[in-house]
Design a protein around this motif. Structure first.
Motif, PDB file in Angstrom:
ATOM      1  N   MET A 237       0.839  -1.180   0.000  1.00 45.83           N
ATOM      2  CA  MET A 237       0.000   0.000   0.000  1.00 45.83           C
ATOM      3  C   MET A 237       0.887   1.248   0.000  1.00 45.83           C
ATOM      4  N   GLU A 238       0.511   2.215  -0.769  1.00 44.49           N
ATOM      5  CA  GLU A 238       1.250   3.478  -0.869  1.00 44.49           C
ATOM      6  C   GLU A 238       1.149   4.231   0.456  1.00 44.49           C
ATOM      7  N   ARG A 239       2.274   4.777   0.917  1.00 45.37           N
ATOM      8  CA  ARG A 239       2.297   5.470   2.207  1.00 45.37           C
ATOM      9  C   ARG A 239       1.866   6.929   2.081  1.00 45.37           C
ATOM     10  N   ARG A 240       1.942   7.500   0.867  1.00 42.36           N
ATOM     11  CA  ARG A 240       1.526   8.886   0.677  1.00 42.36           C
ATOM     12  C   ARG A 240       0.106   8.914   0.128  1.00 42.36           C
ATOM     13  N   ASN A 241      -0.630   9.937   0.506  1.00 43.51           N
ATOM     14  CA  ASN A 241      -2.006  10.076   0.048  1.00 43.51           C
ATOM     15  C   ASN A 241      -2.092  11.313  -0.847  1.00 43.51           C
ATOM     16  N   PRO A 242      -2.361  11.143  -2.135  1.00 43.16           N
ATOM     17  CA  PRO A 242      -2.392  12.302  -3.036  1.00 43.16           C
ATOM     18  C   PRO A 242      -3.484  13.308  -2.675  1.00 43.16           C
ATOM     19  N   TYR A 243      -4.581  12.832  -2.115  1.00 37.49           N
ATOM     20  CA  TYR A 243      -5.665  13.744  -1.752  1.00 37.49           C
ATOM     21  C   TYR A 243      -5.255  14.640  -0.582  1.00 37.49           C
ATOM     22  N   LEU A 244      -4.534  14.072   0.375  1.00 32.02           N
ATOM     23  CA  LEU A 244      -4.064  14.884   1.503  1.00 32.02           C
ATOM     24  C   LEU A 244      -2.975  15.852   1.062  1.00 32.02           C
ATOM     25  N   ILE A 245      -2.105  15.432   0.158  1.00 31.30           N
ATOM     26  CA  ILE A 245      -1.035  16.316  -0.320  1.00 31.30           C
ATOM     27  C   ILE A 245      -1.626  17.540  -1.020  1.00 31.30           C
ATOM     28  N   LEU A 246      -2.674  17.309  -1.819  1.00 31.19           N
ATOM     29  CA  LEU A 246      -3.305  18.421  -2.524  1.00 31.19           C
ATOM     30  C   LEU A 246      -4.357  19.134  -1.673  1.00 31.19           C
TER      31      LEU A 246
ATOM     32  N   GLU B  96     -12.607   2.204  -3.530  1.00 27.85           N
ATOM     33  CA  GLU B  96     -11.189   2.158  -3.145  1.00 27.85           C
ATOM     34  C   GLU B  96     -11.055   2.149  -1.626  1.00 27.85           C
ATOM     35  N   MET B  97     -10.228   1.276  -1.087  1.00 31.00           N
ATOM     36  CA  MET B  97     -10.034   1.181   0.357  1.00 31.00           C
ATOM     37  C   MET B  97      -8.589   1.466   0.760  1.00 31.00           C
ATOM     38  N   GLY B  98      -7.736   1.899  -0.166  1.00 32.52           N
ATOM     39  CA  GLY B  98      -6.322   2.052   0.128  1.00 32.52           C
ATOM     40  C   GLY B  98      -5.938   3.368   0.769  1.00 32.52           C
ATOM     41  N   TYR B  99      -6.692   4.446   0.567  1.00 33.25           N
ATOM     42  CA  TYR B  99      -6.312   5.765   1.054  1.00 33.25           C
ATOM     43  C   TYR B  99      -7.128   6.160   2.275  1.00 33.25           C
ATOM     44  N   TYR B 100      -6.473   6.927   3.144  1.00 32.42           N
ATOM     45  CA  TYR B 100      -7.209   7.550   4.240  1.00 32.42           C
ATOM     46  C   TYR B 100      -8.112   8.597   3.610  1.00 32.42           C
TER      47      TYR B 100
END
Length: 130
Positions: A1-10, A63-67
């Motif tokens: 699972m990716e540790r960074r969340n693109p939605y939180l970054i943006l 999708e269940m991978g991102y916070y």
């Protein structure tokens, strides 16, 4: 699972489309740090996040991978007491601690007043003549 969340970054809600991501990207790029190294690192992260959202899942609701950020951004805003904003709870009152803090506060205020007065007077005092 990716540790960074693109939605939180943006700084956008989960499932936002490409148009919303582009607008968030533009807002974030305008507020990059002045330091070129930091700005480059942030721009790399923002570009990565934009690319991840562009190549994201066709059905984000599955999708269940991102916070996920809350659907209602105002749910954590201060206001009425609730789950995200519990009412304040007064702590124990310690009279000795309050008196000691007041003594420290008065001493710091006196020191600051003296420093400012010395600074003001030294600015008006001419240098000594030889």
């Amino acid at each position: 699972m990716e540790r960074r969340n693109p939605y939180l970054i943006l700084g956008i809600p989960f499932g936002t489309g490409r148009a919303g991501a582009n607008a968030a990207f533009a807002r974030r790029v305008k507020s990059l740090p002045a330091d070129p190294a930091q700005a480059r690192a942030w721009q790399t992260d923002l570009t990565w996040a934009l690319q991840r959202i562009d190549a994201g899942p066709a059905a984000p609701e599955a999708e269940m991978g991102y916070y996920r950020m809350p659907a209602d951004p105002g749910c954590g805003a201060p206001g009425e007491p609730g789950v995200f904003a519990p009412p304040p709870e007064p702590g124990p009152y310690d009279e000795a601690a309050v008196a000691a803090a007041l003594v420290r506060l008065r001493a710091e205020a006196a020191r600051e007043a003296l420093r400012r007065e010395l600074s003001r007077r030294s600015a008006q005092t001419p240098p000594p003549a030889p």
